[in-house]
Motif scaffolding. Sequence first.
Motif, short mmCIF file in Angstrom:
data_model
loop_
_atom_site.label_atom_id
_atom_site.label_comp_id
_atom_site.label_asym_id
_atom_site.label_seq_id
_atom_site.Cartn_x
_atom_site.Cartn_y
_atom_site.Cartn_z
N THR A 310 0.82 -1.20 0.00
CA THR A 310 0.00 0.00 0.00
C THR A 310 0.86 1.26 0.00
OG1 THR A 310 -0.11 -0.01 2.41
CG2 THR A 310 -1.85 -1.17 1.22
N TYR A 311 0.23 2.36 -0.36
CA TYR A 311 0.86 3.68 -0.34
C TYR A 311 0.02 4.58 0.55
CZ TYR A 311 3.61 2.28 -4.41
OH TYR A 311 4.46 1.62 -5.27
N LEU A 312 0.66 5.24 1.48
CA LEU A 312 -0.07 6.09 2.40
C LEU A 312 -0.85 7.21 1.70
CD1 LEU A 312 -0.71 6.60 5.39
CD2 LEU A 312 1.22 8.16 5.47
N PRO A 313 -0.33 7.85 0.65
CA PRO A 313 -1.10 8.91 0.00
C PRO A 313 -2.42 8.43 -0.58
CG PRO A 313 1.21 9.06 -0.62
CD PRO A 313 1.03 7.77 0.11
N SER A 314 -2.60 7.11 -0.75
CA SER A 314 -3.85 6.59 -1.31
C SER A 314 -4.98 6.60 -0.29
CB SER A 314 -3.64 5.16 -1.82
OG SER A 314 -2.63 5.12 -2.80
N PHE A 315 -4.66 6.83 0.96
CA PHE A 315 -5.67 6.75 2.01
C PHE A 315 -5.57 7.95 2.94
CE2 PHE A 315 -6.62 2.45 0.85
CZ PHE A 315 -5.41 1.92 0.45
N ASP A 316 -6.62 8.13 3.69
CA ASP A 316 -6.63 9.19 4.70
C ASP A 316 -5.61 8.85 5.78
OD1 ASP A 316 -7.14 11.09 6.55
OD2 ASP A 316 -9.28 10.67 6.75
N PRO A 317 -4.65 9.74 6.10
CA PRO A 317 -3.66 9.44 7.14
C PRO A 317 -4.28 9.09 8.48
CG PRO A 317 -2.99 11.37 5.90
CD PRO A 317 -4.39 11.03 5.44
N VAL A 318 -5.43 9.67 8.79
CA VAL A 318 -6.10 9.34 10.04
C VAL A 318 -6.54 7.89 10.04
CG1 VAL A 318 -8.08 9.87 11.50
CG2 VAL A 318 -6.83 11.72 10.39
N MET A 319 -6.96 7.39 8.85
CA MET A 319 -7.40 6.01 8.73
C MET A 319 -6.25 5.04 8.97
SD MET A 319 -9.25 4.29 5.43
CE MET A 319 -9.82 2.60 5.44
N CYS A 320 -5.02 5.50 8.73
CA CYS A 320 -3.85 4.64 8.89
C CYS A 320 -3.23 4.77 10.27
CB CYS A 320 -2.80 4.99 7.82
SG CYS A 320 -3.37 4.78 6.14
N ASN A 321 -3.93 5.37 11.20
CA ASN A 321 -3.38 5.58 12.53
C ASN A 321 -4.36 5.04 13.57
OD1 ASN A 321 -1.60 6.58 14.55
ND2 ASN A 321 -1.14 8.35 13.28
N SER A 322 -3.93 5.03 14.80
CA SER A 322 -4.79 4.64 15.91
C SER A 322 -4.61 5.64 17.03
CB SER A 322 -4.46 3.21 16.38
OG SER A 322 -3.10 3.09 16.71
N PHE A 323 -5.67 5.86 17.78
CA PHE A 323 -5.68 6.92 18.79
C PHE A 323 -6.18 6.34 20.12
CE2 PHE A 323 -6.26 8.73 14.62
CZ PHE A 323 -5.37 9.78 14.61
N PRO A 324 -5.28 6.06 21.05
CA PRO A 324 -5.70 5.50 22.34
C PRO A 324 -6.31 6.56 23.24
CG PRO A 324 -3.33 5.88 22.33
CD PRO A 324 -3.83 6.22 20.95
N SER A 325 -6.69 6.14 24.40
CA SER A 325 -7.29 7.04 25.38
C SER A 325 -6.30 8.14 25.78
CB SER A 325 -7.73 6.26 26.62
OG SER A 325 -8.06 7.14 27.67
N PRO A 326 -6.76 9.38 25.89
CA PRO A 326 -5.87 10.48 26.31
C PRO A 326 -5.63 10.53 27.81
CG PRO A 326 -8.06 11.33 25.89
CD PRO A 326 -8.11 9.87 25.52
N GLU A 327 -6.01 9.49 28.54
CA GLU A 327 -5.86 9.47 29.99
C GLU A 327 -4.41 9.66 30.39
OE1 GLU A 327 -6.59 8.90 34.10
OE2 GLU A 327 -7.95 9.35 32.44
N ASN A 328 -3.46 9.15 29.57
CA ASN A 328 -2.05 9.31 29.90
C ASN A 328 -1.58 10.76 29.79
OD1 ASN A 328 -1.58 6.56 30.40
ND2 ASN A 328 -1.38 6.15 28.21
N ILE A 329 -2.30 11.56 29.01
CA ILE A 329 -1.94 12.96 28.83
C ILE A 329 -2.63 13.83 29.87
CG2 ILE A 329 -1.92 14.89 27.21
CD1 ILE A 329 -0.17 12.58 26.36
#
Length: 394
Positions: A310-329
Amino acid sequence: MARIPVDVEIEIDRFCNNVKQSTYTRSVDLALATILILKKIIGESKWSNASELITMIRSQAHRLNEGQPVDSITFNITRRILKIIREVSVRIIHGKNEGSDISLTLQAVLNDRATMLTMNDDEYENPDDNLQLKKKQQVQADLTESMPINSIESEVPMHILKPELMDDLNWYATDVELSVQNLAQQALAHIHANEIILTLGYSYTVERFFKYAAAKKRQFHVFILEHAPFFTGHKMAINLSQANIPVTVVTDSAVFAIMARVNKILIGTRSLLANGGLTAKSGTYNLALAAKNYNVPLLVCAPTYKFSPTYLPSFDPVMCNSFPSPENILSYESLFQSSLDIVVPMHDYVPPELVTLIIGSGMGNAPSYVYRIVSELYSAEDNDLERSQKKSSR
């Protein structure tokens, strides 16, 4: 018609739940679990030929990858097994293995069939050899255009394909299981005496790489960025120090300040994309920019099951990421919680121009050569699994 038994459906659901709950802490464990569930699908499901099997596995690929980013290991393992099915099918039809390039092997099959047709057809009994040769070449061209790979696969029945396929899958599982060990054995070629090597956070592959070099009495010092807010670098520091490797934990904000002292950078990756870029843990992009400024080589340890077409520009960068709980922040009990939007991305994208060398299970390669490795690992018709998933979700 291909059909998956109820007990296999239950196993698939269990696998998907384990993935969602992050039961597989190491990438190699996820890869082996994916191979195991696909072996169950192949070994216990009802299918009549290779074409039905490929269609069934492709239909399950999205389900197995549910809840994961598009460039995940599950997709890569699925693609590789689909390629193995095609290779075994062609090998059975052709009677011998012409190598890993299916296109060449398939062309040999079609050429053989065309030759047999032209030899047995009285229509082409012409004294003019040139005319006969032209007709033979025309038949070969027509067969090549009119016979897709699916027609080749549909000719391989289950009772012939399954035994050879399961043997190849067992071999592939062993290869994946030993991939990190084989990669670590290249450590002495990349880690030299009295070097200072920088890494980011924790990576099982990088840990094995360092420990192999230390076991061979190679002396070096490791600087470890702590990788806030998860602080996985502390785990790496503890594990390496237990192997008597000198380590120094450095805050992420000091990466530019210490770069002048570093000889090279060694990191792991979540996925290696077809253009030579990679997705790795957050903070890697800043690390790569600092390395580029000081001309420090950036080496990436990536077993072959992490190579993705795959190529990252072919997809939404947000779709290629994961976002855990902000509790650590910021704690949920904080007074500012209701007035702030906190985003905690797990991964960065690093373009290929910031990467010096890819250390795979074989030998080191430049990022520009990744596309060739990907073309050998997977079939081109399976590169659309992510796009198919995106269409099916609409």
